[in-house]
Design a protein around this motif. Structure first.
Motif, short mmCIF file in Angstrom:
data_model
loop_
_atom_site.label_atom_id
_atom_site.label_comp_id
_atom_site.label_asym_id
_atom_site.label_seq_id
_atom_site.Cartn_x
_atom_site.Cartn_y
_atom_site.Cartn_z
N ILE A 249 0.96 -1.12 0.10
CA ILE A 249 0.03 -0.01 0.13
C ILE A 249 0.94 1.28 -0.09
CG2 ILE A 249 -2.06 1.41 1.15
CD1 ILE A 249 -2.61 -1.28 2.46
N ASP A 250 0.66 1.97 -1.20
CA ASP A 250 1.56 3.33 -1.02
C ASP A 250 0.68 4.49 -1.27
OD1 ASP A 250 0.65 2.87 -3.84
OD2 ASP A 250 2.75 2.54 -4.29
N CYS B 176 -4.60 7.19 -3.01
CA CYS B 176 -5.29 8.15 -4.06
C CYS B 176 -6.41 7.46 -4.69
CB CYS B 176 -4.09 9.03 -4.86
SG CYS B 176 -3.16 9.98 -3.90
N GLU B 177 -6.10 6.38 -4.95
CA GLU B 177 -7.14 5.51 -5.88
C GLU B 177 -8.57 5.30 -5.19
OE1 GLU B 177 -4.88 1.85 -7.20
OE2 GLU B 177 -3.87 3.07 -8.47
N ARG B 178 -8.60 5.62 -3.80
CA ARG B 178 -9.50 5.32 -2.98
C ARG B 178 -10.85 6.49 -3.27
NH1 ARG B 178 -10.25 2.92 1.48
NH2 ARG B 178 -12.29 3.42 1.24
N LYS C 54 -0.05 6.22 -3.97
CA LYS C 54 -0.78 5.83 -5.21
C LYS C 54 -1.99 5.25 -5.01
CE LYS C 54 -0.41 4.64 -10.01
NZ LYS C 54 0.34 3.58 -10.98
N LYS C 55 -1.82 4.06 -4.42
CA LYS C 55 -2.86 3.34 -3.92
C LYS C 55 -4.21 3.97 -3.13
CE LYS C 55 -1.37 -1.49 -4.90
NZ LYS C 55 -2.23 -1.55 -5.73
N GLU D 192 -4.20 2.43 5.00
CA GLU D 192 -4.08 3.44 3.95
C GLU D 192 -3.52 4.87 4.90
OE1 GLU D 192 -7.17 1.85 0.78
OE2 GLU D 192 -7.83 2.75 2.55
#
Length: 256
Positions: free
Chosen positions: A117-118, A123-125, A120-121, A182
């Motif tokens: 989990i970084d 932000c994808e939420r 970028k991931k 997250e």
């Protein structure tokens, strides 16, 4: 201001795993930050985390986040070297975490689930960002005290990095919220990129602190990151940028 060490068990029960202090009669945000800095200076090898908004709700969701993500699960761990208080009269583990010697369990259970989990991931939420949400961010960053609960708990955690403080108060339970892991990735990103240290978490907000004001290029990059985080445009945060450029703190919402 009144500061009292917590002796009795409160919810969530992971507070038995480290020293915690109840803070009341807070006169100003600056006064609270001075307390944070004092405890941080007196515990250089540990991390200090404060609760922020809506303590009761934050404790409730933290307890559920621990249960839902099996953060208090002892399966697979060597329990032989724990404090004697961890065992019953038959020398069997009590079945729940109850002493500082067991803190490593919740920490390891938490960190295992941060893998992959970084930022970028995160932000994808696509966390929702309404006009009221932007206004809340502006208001809290301008006047934090108005958003803090009347009771704040200060936690002293045996971890080095500020974002690891989330292992002592995991939050992010509802499906529309960022998860505890997250929140960890977001906090790590802000620390690594801007040296913003996580110092608090409440029912809806994360709090970060920096020893000096953000430089112009840092502020510009941060606003770009916030636009990605909240799935909006940088122009939405023009007023917020003007507020935080002269502050040593940043508050962000992690809930819908």
């Amino acid at each position: 201001m009144k500061i009292e060490k917590l002796i009795k068990t409160r919810e969530p029960y992971q507070e038995m795993l480290f020293d915690s202090f109840l803070i009341e009669d807070i006169k100003s945000y600056e006064e609270l930050i001075d307390v944070y800095k004092t405890y941080k200076q007196n515990n250089p090898d540990k991390t200090i985390i404060l609760t922020l908004d809506d303590l009761g709700q934050a404790e409730y969701t933290s307890g559920h986040a621990c249960d839902w993500n099996s953060l208090l699960d002892t399966e697979g761990y060597d329990l032989s070297g724990l404090d004697k208080a961890c065992y019953d009269e038959d020398n069997e583990h009590l079945g729940h975490l109850s002493t500082p010697s067991e803190y490593f369990i919740i920490r390891e259970n938490f960190l295992k689930q941060t893998k992959g989990i970084d930022f970028k991931k995160v932000c994808e939420r696509n966390i929702n960002n309404s006009e009221d949400d932007v206004l809340d961010l502006e208001n809290m960053n301008e006047s934090p005290l108005a958003f803090l609960d009347k009771q704040v708990i200060l936690k002293i955690l045996p971890v080095e990095k500020p974002y690891e403080g989330l292992t002592g108060f995991p939050n992010g339970y509802f499906s529309a919220d960022l998860s505890p892991f997250e929140n960890y990735a977001l906090s790590k990103h802000l620390f690594d990129k801007y040296n913003l240290e996580l110092f608090g978490i409440g029912a809806s907000f994360l709090g970060f602190i920096k020893n000096e004001h953000l430089k112009d290029n840092e502020l510009k990059a941060l606003i770009a990151d916030l636009a990605k985080l909240y799935n909006t445009t940088e122009s939405e945060f023009e007023k917020l940028a003007n507020i935080i450029k002269n502050k040593n703190h940043l508050f962000l919402r992690y809930t819908e």
